[in-house]
Design a protein around this motif. Structure first.
Motif, PDB file in Angstrom:
ATOM      1  N   PRO A  47      33.536 -28.197 -42.762  1.00 26.18           N
ATOM      2  CA  PRO A  47      34.574 -28.795 -41.909  1.00 26.18           C
ATOM      3  C   PRO A  47      35.914 -28.073 -41.995  1.00 26.18           C
ATOM      4  O   PRO A  47      36.614 -27.938 -40.985  1.00 26.18           O
ATOM      5  CB  PRO A  47      34.679 -30.230 -42.445  1.00 26.18           C
ATOM      6  N   GLU A  48      36.279 -27.611 -43.194  1.00 27.46           N
ATOM      7  CA  GLU A  48      37.553 -26.910 -43.341  1.00 27.46           C
ATOM      8  C   GLU A  48      37.555 -25.602 -42.556  1.00 27.46           C
ATOM      9  O   GLU A  48      38.521 -25.282 -41.848  1.00 27.46           O
ATOM     10  CB  GLU A  48      37.841 -26.635 -44.821  1.00 27.46           C
ATOM     11  N   MET A  49      36.477 -24.839 -42.670  1.00 26.91           N
ATOM     12  CA  MET A  49      36.410 -23.567 -41.963  1.00 26.91           C
ATOM     13  C   MET A  49      36.281 -23.784 -40.463  1.00 26.91           C
ATOM     14  O   MET A  49      36.898 -23.067 -39.663  1.00 26.91           O
ATOM     15  CB  MET A  49      35.232 -22.731 -42.476  1.00 26.91           C
ATOM     16  N   ALA A  50      35.480 -24.762 -40.047  1.00 22.94           N
ATOM     17  CA  ALA A  50      35.327 -25.034 -38.614  1.00 22.94           C
ATOM     18  C   ALA A  50      36.657 -25.446 -37.996  1.00 22.94           C
ATOM     19  O   ALA A  50      37.002 -25.013 -36.884  1.00 22.94           O
ATOM     20  CB  ALA A  50      34.276 -26.116 -38.402  1.00 22.94           C
ATOM     21  N   SER A  51      37.420 -26.282 -38.691  1.00 24.72           N
ATOM     22  CA  SER A  51      38.727 -26.692 -38.190  1.00 24.72           C
ATOM     23  C   SER A  51      39.662 -25.497 -38.069  1.00 24.72           C
ATOM     24  O   SER A  51      40.390 -25.351 -37.072  1.00 24.72           O
ATOM     25  CB  SER A  51      39.333 -27.747 -39.121  1.00 24.72           C
ATOM     26  N   HIS A  52      39.638 -24.640 -39.076  1.00 20.27           N
ATOM     27  CA  HIS A  52      40.488 -23.451 -39.044  1.00 20.27           C
ATOM     28  C   HIS A  52      40.090 -22.521 -37.892  1.00 20.27           C
ATOM     29  O   HIS A  52      40.951 -21.995 -37.177  1.00 20.27           O
ATOM     30  CB  HIS A  52      40.393 -22.710 -40.377  1.00 20.27           C
ATOM     31  N   LEU A  53      38.790 -22.343 -37.696  1.00 18.71           N
ATOM     32  CA  LEU A  53      38.314 -21.484 -36.609  1.00 18.71           C
ATOM     33  C   LEU A  53      38.686 -22.056 -35.239  1.00 18.71           C
ATOM     34  O   LEU A  53      39.068 -21.319 -34.325  1.00 18.71           O
ATOM     35  CB  LEU A  53      36.793 -21.330 -36.692  1.00 18.71           C
TER      36      LEU A  53
END
Length: 286
Positions: free
Chosen positions: A132-138
């Motif tokens: 979730p953290e990486m998806a949000s950042h992307l």
């Protein structure tokens, strides 16, 4: 931090990496799809690996997923930005849209989905298949990098089919009836293996077609290649932005994903199995 990028040669060619070098990594799971290219971008170390090989010679079923993820782990990667070409299952996601999905539905049949087995049983949670953290950042990077010139979509379900054939009309209509958003051939087992390797993993997917559900648009290789090429600039801009703005205090639950998942006593695991998976779970078996 070391950021892994998995994609096609068009992605690597456009990344302005400095101080590059290539490393040929041997793994217990065979040879990766290609050499790992390491370099620097905006002061961050980046490791690039072509999923299908430099000449796109590995089909979706036979791509070296386990070796690829293992190789990235071996060079110190702790987070991965992947790229995919996908078909759209929704009218409002036309070709040349970028999607950062948050869910996967697995319809593959002939792929190795785990590093483990051979006397070692691991049951890992996978409710949130993309970090979730990486998806949000992307997703934020996609919105900022394209500046409204390319449609972007945050969230959605990626249904992963075996391939290499495209869907039948019956399959495509079924996927739509389930409310799924995009269809492709490479999310699985890559996302599962990234989680087993405790890598923060998410993808930016470029829509190339409407699959086969739309009466006036039936997917063809020519259309896929044309729109994939058109998507490259936008995807490259997203990757560059995501790398440049990656927070120094970034934290992912994926980095401890193996905690409490090993179901086999250490003393019962065969020596050769322990040696093979030492890079992945050695800290949990000591």
């Amino acid at each position: 931090m070391t950021i892994g990028v998995i994609g096609g040669s068009g992605i690597y060619d456009a990344l302005s990496l400095e101080n590059t070098r290539t490393e040929e990594i041997s793994t217990p799971y065979g040879e990766p799809s290609g050499r790992v290219t390491l370099g620097e971008l905006h002061g961050r170390t980046v490791a690039f690996l072509p999923r299908h090989g430099k000449q796109h010679q590995h089909p979706p079923t036979d791509a070296s997923y386990r070796a690829n993820i293992y190789a990235l782990k071996a060079v110190g990667v702790d987070r991965v930005i992947a790229t995919n070409a996908v078909g759209s299952l929704r009218e409002e996601l036309p070709p040349r849209t970028l999607v950062v999905p948050d869910q996967i539905f697995d319809r593959t049949k002939h792929r190795s989905p785990t590093f483990f087995g051979d006397g070692l049983v691991v049951h890992m949670g996978f409710a949130e298949p993309y970090c979730p953290e990486m998806a949000s950042h992307l997703a934020t990077a996609a919105e900022e990098a394209t500046n409204g010139e390319t449609r972007t979509e945050a969230g959605g379900t990626y249904v992963c089919i075996e391939g290499p054939q495209f869907s039948t009309k019956a399959e495509s209509e079924f996927y739509r009836s389930q409310g799924w958003d995009i269809v492709g051939m490479t999310a699985i087992p890559e996302a599962k293996l990234a989680r087993e390797a405790e890598l923060s993993y998410a993808t930016v997917a470029g829509v190339t077609d409407y699959d086969v559900w739309k009466d006036d648009s039936e997917v063809s290789l020519e259309e896929v290649l044309e729109n994939a090429a058109a998507n490259e600039d936008a995807i490259n801009a997203v990757i560059e932005r995501a790398i440049r703005t990656m927070p120094d205090d970034f934290h992912s639950e994926a980095w401890s994903a193996l905690e409490g998942t090993i179901n086999t006593p250490t003393e019962a695991i065969p020596k050769e199995t322990r040696e093979r998976v030492d890079l992945l779970v050695g800290d949990y078996l000591d």
